[in-house]
Design a protein around this motif. Structure first.
Motif, PDB file in Angstrom:
ATOM      1  N   ASN A  36      37.623  60.806  39.527  1.00 42.69           N
ATOM      2  CA  ASN A  36      38.397  59.912  40.965  1.00 42.69           C
ATOM      3  C   ASN A  36      37.341  58.765  40.931  1.00 42.69           C
ATOM      4  N   TYR A  37      37.696  57.695  41.539  1.00 45.27           N
ATOM      5  CA  TYR A  37      37.028  56.418  41.832  1.00 45.27           C
ATOM      6  C   TYR A  37      37.564  55.410  42.773  1.00 45.27           C
ATOM      7  N   TYR A  38      36.636  54.668  43.231  1.00 46.89           N
ATOM      8  CA  TYR A  38      37.370  53.635  44.380  1.00 46.89           C
ATOM      9  C   TYR A  38      36.579  52.505  44.144  1.00 46.89           C
ATOM     10  N   ASN A  39      36.927  51.298  44.664  1.00 45.47           N
ATOM     11  CA  ASN A  39      36.291  50.081  44.574  1.00 45.47           C
ATOM     12  C   ASN A  39      36.919  49.145  45.523  1.00 45.47           C
ATOM     13  N   THR A  40      35.961  48.354  46.166  1.00 47.61           N
ATOM     14  CA  THR A  40      36.276  47.260  47.458  1.00 47.61           C
ATOM     15  C   THR A  40      35.673  46.008  46.857  1.00 47.61           C
ATOM     16  N   THR A  41      36.616  45.051  47.171  1.00 47.51           N
ATOM     17  CA  THR A  41      36.128  43.742  46.974  1.00 47.51           C
ATOM     18  C   THR A  41      36.321  42.774  48.169  1.00 47.51           C
ATOM     19  N   PHE A  42      35.271  41.887  48.428  1.00 50.91           N
ATOM     20  CA  PHE A  42      35.853  40.930  49.643  1.00 50.91           C
ATOM     21  C   PHE A  42      35.476  39.543  48.737  1.00 50.91           C
ATOM     22  N   ASN A  43      36.314  38.393  48.889  1.00 48.86           N
ATOM     23  CA  ASN A  43      36.012  37.119  48.377  1.00 48.86           C
ATOM     24  C   ASN A  43      36.389  36.099  49.159  1.00 48.86           C
ATOM     25  N   ALA A  44      35.246  35.005  49.449  1.00 50.34           N
ATOM     26  CA  ALA A  44      35.590  34.224  50.461  1.00 50.34           C
ATOM     27  C   ALA A  44      35.218  32.707  49.820  1.00 50.34           C
ATOM     28  N   GLY A  45      35.791  31.565  50.073  1.00 48.57           N
ATOM     29  CA  GLY A  45      35.329  30.399  49.579  1.00 48.57           C
ATOM     30  C   GLY A  45      35.811  29.461  50.452  1.00 48.57           C
ATOM     31  N   ALA A  46      34.932  28.133  50.304  1.00 48.56           N
ATOM     32  CA  ALA A  46      35.552  26.876  51.333  1.00 48.56           C
ATOM     33  C   ALA A  46      34.872  25.702  50.711  1.00 48.56           C
ATOM     34  N   SER A  47      35.692  24.662  50.871  1.00 48.48           N
ATOM     35  CA  SER A  47      35.135  23.290  50.327  1.00 48.48           C
ATOM     36  C   SER A  47      35.398  22.047  51.719  1.00 48.48           C
ATOM     37  N   TYR A  48      34.423  21.208  51.597  1.00 47.95           N
ATOM     38  CA  TYR A  48      34.712  20.145  52.566  1.00 47.95           C
ATOM     39  C   TYR A  48      34.384  18.928  51.957  1.00 47.95           C
ATOM     40  N   LYS A  49      34.996  17.973  52.047  1.00 48.32           N
ATOM     41  CA  LYS A  49      35.038  16.558  51.479  1.00 48.32           C
ATOM     42  C   LYS A  49      34.122  15.751  52.587  1.00 48.32           C
ATOM     43  N   ILE A  50      32.914  15.648  52.122  1.00 50.14           N
ATOM     44  CA  ILE A  50      32.065  14.650  53.096  1.00 50.14           C
ATOM     45  C   ILE A  50      32.449  13.401  53.089  1.00 50.14           C
ATOM     46  N   THR A  51      32.774  12.834  51.757  1.00 50.87           N
ATOM     47  CA  THR A  51      33.563  11.398  51.649  1.00 50.87           C
ATOM     48  C   THR A  51      34.423  11.596  50.617  1.00 50.87           C
ATOM     49  N   TYR A  73      28.718  57.557  39.211  1.00 48.14           N
ATOM     50  CA  TYR A  73      27.816  56.243  39.208  1.00 48.14           C
ATOM     51  C   TYR A  73      28.330  55.479  40.307  1.00 48.14           C
ATOM     52  N   LYS A  74      27.344  54.841  41.044  1.00 50.08           N
ATOM     53  CA  LYS A  74      27.757  53.984  42.051  1.00 50.08           C
ATOM     54  C   LYS A  74      27.181  52.513  41.901  1.00 50.08           C
ATOM     55  N   THR A  75      27.943  51.404  42.144  1.00 50.30           N
ATOM     56  CA  THR A  75      27.312  50.112  41.946  1.00 50.30           C
ATOM     57  C   THR A  75      27.743  48.956  42.949  1.00 50.30           C
ATOM     58  N   GLN A  76      26.914  48.359  43.358  1.00 53.25           N
ATOM     59  CA  GLN A  76      27.377  47.294  44.398  1.00 53.25           C
ATOM     60  C   GLN A  76      26.643  45.936  43.739  1.00 53.25           C
ATOM     61  N   SER A  77      27.623  44.712  44.181  1.00 53.59           N
ATOM     62  CA  SER A  77      27.088  43.511  43.501  1.00 53.59           C
ATOM     63  C   SER A  77      27.599  42.578  44.487  1.00 53.59           C
ATOM     64  N   ILE A  78      26.504  41.263  44.463  1.00 56.46           N
ATOM     65  CA  ILE A  78      26.682  40.337  45.313  1.00 56.46           C
ATOM     66  C   ILE A  78      26.796  38.898  44.452  1.00 56.46           C
ATOM     67  N   PHE A  99      31.165  43.207  46.016  1.00 55.05           N
ATOM     68  CA  PHE A  99      31.970  44.377  45.305  1.00 55.05           C
ATOM     69  C   PHE A  99      30.942  45.798  45.550  1.00 55.05           C
ATOM     70  N   ASP A 100      31.953  46.953  45.941  1.00 51.95           N
ATOM     71  CA  ASP A 100      31.514  47.989  46.019  1.00 51.95           C
ATOM     72  C   ASP A 100      32.105  48.999  45.106  1.00 51.95           C
ATOM     73  N   SER A 101      31.503  50.122  44.327  1.00 49.85           N
ATOM     74  CA  SER A 101      32.429  50.882  43.439  1.00 49.85           C
ATOM     75  C   SER A 101      31.737  52.176  43.276  1.00 49.85           C
ATOM     76  N   SER A 102      32.682  53.267  43.111  1.00 51.35           N
ATOM     77  CA  SER A 102      32.201  54.526  42.940  1.00 51.35           C
ATOM     78  C   SER A 102      33.060  55.092  41.693  1.00 51.35           C
ATOM     79  N   GLN A 103      32.440  55.394  40.502  1.00 50.41           N
ATOM     80  CA  GLN A 103      33.120  56.214  39.542  1.00 50.41           C
ATOM     81  C   GLN A 103      32.674  57.722  39.373  1.00 50.41           C
ATOM     82  N   HIS A 104      33.612  58.691  39.042  1.00 51.18           N
ATOM     83  CA  HIS A 104      32.895  60.077  38.916  1.00 51.18           C
ATOM     84  C   HIS A 104      33.294  60.145  37.526  1.00 51.18           C
ATOM     85  N   TYR A 105      32.481  60.647  36.749  1.00 51.45           N
ATOM     86  CA  TYR A 105      32.537  60.957  35.356  1.00 51.45           C
ATOM     87  C   TYR A 105      33.264  62.246  34.985  1.00 51.45           C
TER      88      TYR A 105
END
Length: 608
Positions: free
Chosen positions: A209-224, A254-259, A236-242
């Protein structure tokens, strides 16, 4: 229209955000601005977010059926690694919005611990690219890109899937933009009991069994009109059973988290553009030798990255590009002998492009890396592309690329080796593209030579150690035939590929393990009104698993077929059904771990 204005429009059409007559001619911000220039000289396969939904189990499945990359997967959802043109996983660069994200510890990316959803496009580029994308870009690179639209208002979408083995995939995305501001966010949750059975071996994927969760966010602003500030982040957060073979076996996980977070300041004028990026990436991982006990090992890696990309038109024919980058890589291991290490890395790259005519262009580049405690070579690249006729384009690419040792290669105890040299490669490829009517044929022969290959070998003391050992060479052919046609309300797209890869150890003259010499694939899409149909076929030849080409230990050839249908109402509501491995084929990509036989999924999507 003069040549200079034509070049501005040409670069703009690939998303490079140059300006013509002091007026923006682009409404999409692409974080990886270099990838769009790469397309001027190299073929890059683009997989859209919609195409990704066809293979929604994980990134391994997507790459297996929609690219030329060979995927080694230790069971569905478990440890997985890519291979371009007979090279290793460490010789493949994963690039997130222009930033190399290969693990500082392993020197590679574990595909099933990289999110599938949340990108606007995934780019696949075969061949070396270290001049632009750094260490590991030897066999090829996989690009995970996000874009931001302007002046598009509000849009949202929801995707939900229920599949075999108690698998659930859910993805939601929303965006808003006006003429100066753009924002986009998305979230994904995937979970699976993953307890498939393979009757051919009397095998059950216990503890898979496994699970993973992801959240993405992005923004852009034109100053001029000339200046834009943009930001992109991923969590990102994930868990894998071998898997275990017996119910009484010791169950591990195995568990892993990334930013990943990236801030970009872009300055664009008629004759030049400059992009300054500051990024922070972090990887955390923990291995549990038993589910009910504390972690057995683990580590934390933190990277601080600063990159400046300056692009300037000297005149109507000459374009100069200067890239400077500085990184601080920090790592701290647990039960690995890596207490606390740090490495500074700097680099400078220069690329000069010459546009002789609208049909003929050249690019030459160099790069010098300054890696603390590692002597790195001077790298170079040369590319030329010529539209010789309306029906024929040809391009030639020559480059020298490298990979410096990872933290594990140097510091892991026992087995790390502080005297390792970086891997280096020289390569040549030629792309021939033929266009006749609605057909397009691409033939790409290539040759690659790799020296100072880093491998882990057993020692007399009972542990494994990293060494620079043999030399290897790879040569082969990548071919692709595509067809696209629309007749009234009928739309059809089809493509087929054949890939030949000979990758040998120069000492033994034997094919390297886990490099199939022959592979083929085919995809077809048909659309009529609200109805869509797709089919995917994959053929994999004999794959040796030992260095002596022992046939009894090799993985037998196999053919896989996936199919799916969907219906969309009011251009908003979609309901679909997919069958994976329709032929119920027994297959595996590595020894001992078979992948699922026939399985199913039902999905629904809403766009608003």
């Amino acid at each position: 229209m003069d040549i200079k204005r034509s070049l501005v429009l040409l670069f703009s059409s690939y998303g490079c955000f140059l300006f013509g007559q002091e007026k923006t001619i682009d409404t999409i911000f692409v974080f990886d601005n270099q990838m769009n220039r790469v397309k001027l000289f190299h073929p890059v396969k683009i997989i859209s977010a919609e195409e990704a939904e066809k293979n929604s189990s994980n990134l391994s499945e997507l790459l297996r059926f929609q690219s030329q990359v060979f995927i080694k997967e230790n069971g569905r959802g478990a440890v997985s690694s890519p291979s371009f043109r007979g090279t290793t996983a460490q010789q493949t660069a994963f690039v997130w919005n222009g930033i190399n994200i290969n693990s500082s510890f392993l020197g590679q990316g574990d595909i099933n611990n990289i999110a599938l959803f949340g990108y606007d496009q995934i780019g696949i580029k075969a061949g070396g690219g270290s001049v632009v994308y750094g260490s590991g870009a030897i066999g090829g690179s996989i690009h995970l890109n996000n874009t931001l639209d302007f002046n598009k208002g509000f849009h949202g979408s929801v995707f939900s899937e229920v599949a075999s083995f108690n698998t659930y995939n859910n993805f939601v995305k929303g965006s808003y933009s006006n003429d100066r501001f753009s924002f986009k966010a998305s979230g994904n949750y995937s979970v699976s009991e993953n307890n498939y059975e393979v009757s051919d071996l009397n095998y059950i994927n216990r503890n898979g069994n496994y699970y993973n969760t992801t959240f993405n966010a992005g923004a852009s602003y034109k100053i001029t009109n000339d200046h834009k500030i943009s930001w992109q982040s991923q969590f990102f957060d994930s868990s894998q059973h071998y898997p275990v073979y017996e119910e009484t076996g010791t169950k591990t996980k195995y568990k892993t988290q990334s930013i990943r977070s990236l801030l970009s300041w872009d300055w664009n004028k008629t004759k030049f553009s400059n992009s300054f990026k500051a990024a922070y990436t972090e990887e955390n991982f923990q291995y549990f030798g038993s589910l009910n006990l504390p972690k057995s090992s683990g580590g934390t890696g933190k990277n601080y990255i600063f990159k400046n990309d300056f692009n300037y038109f000297l005149n109507s024919k000459w374009n100069f590009n200067l890239i400077g980058e500085f990184q601080i890589n920090k790592g701290e291991g647990y039960q690995s002998g890596i207490s606390s290490v740090s490495r500074n890395i700097g680099s400078v790259s220069g690329l000069l492009r010459y546009f002789a005519t609208k049909d003929l262009r050249f690019e030459g580049g160099f790069k010098k890396d300054f890696v603390e405690d590692v002597k790195s070579p001077l790298m170079y690249s040369f590319s030329g592309k010529w539209s010789a006729a309306k029906w024929y384009d040809v391009s030639v690419n020559v480059s020298k690329n490298f990979r410096y040792p990872s933290f594990n290669d140097i510091y892991y105890e026992p087995g790390g080796n502080k005297d390792l040299k970086p891997e280096t490669s020289t390569q040549f490829d030629m792309v021939n593209e033929f266009k006749v009517g609605d057909f397009r044929l691409t033939l790409s022969p290539y040759y690659m030579n790799v020296t100072d290959l880093i491998v882990w070998l057993p020692t007399a003391l009972g542990y494994w150690q990293a060494y620079n050992v043999n030399k290897s060479e790879s040569y082969g052919l990548e071919s692709q035939l595509s067809f696209s046609k629309q007749l009234g309300n009928h739309k059809i797209r089809a493509n087929a590929g054949y890939y030949y890869a000979k990758s040998i150890d120069k000492e033994t003259k034997m094919q390297r393990p886990y490099v199939p010499m022959h592979r083929g694939m085919a995809n077809i899409d048909y659309e009529y009104g609200f109805f869509k149909f797709f089919a995917q076929g994959l053929l994999n030849g004999v794959t040796y698993t030992t260095s002596d080409e022992k046939r009894s230990e090799a993985i037998d050839p196999y053919f896989l077929l996936n199919m799916g249908v969907s219906a969309t109402l009011a251009n908003k509501y979609t309901l679909g059904f997919k069958v994976n491995n329709l032929t119920d084929t027994y297959y595996k990509t590595v020894s001992f771990y078979p992948l699922p036989k026939r399985n199913y999924s039902v999905y629904a999507a809403i766009n608003f």
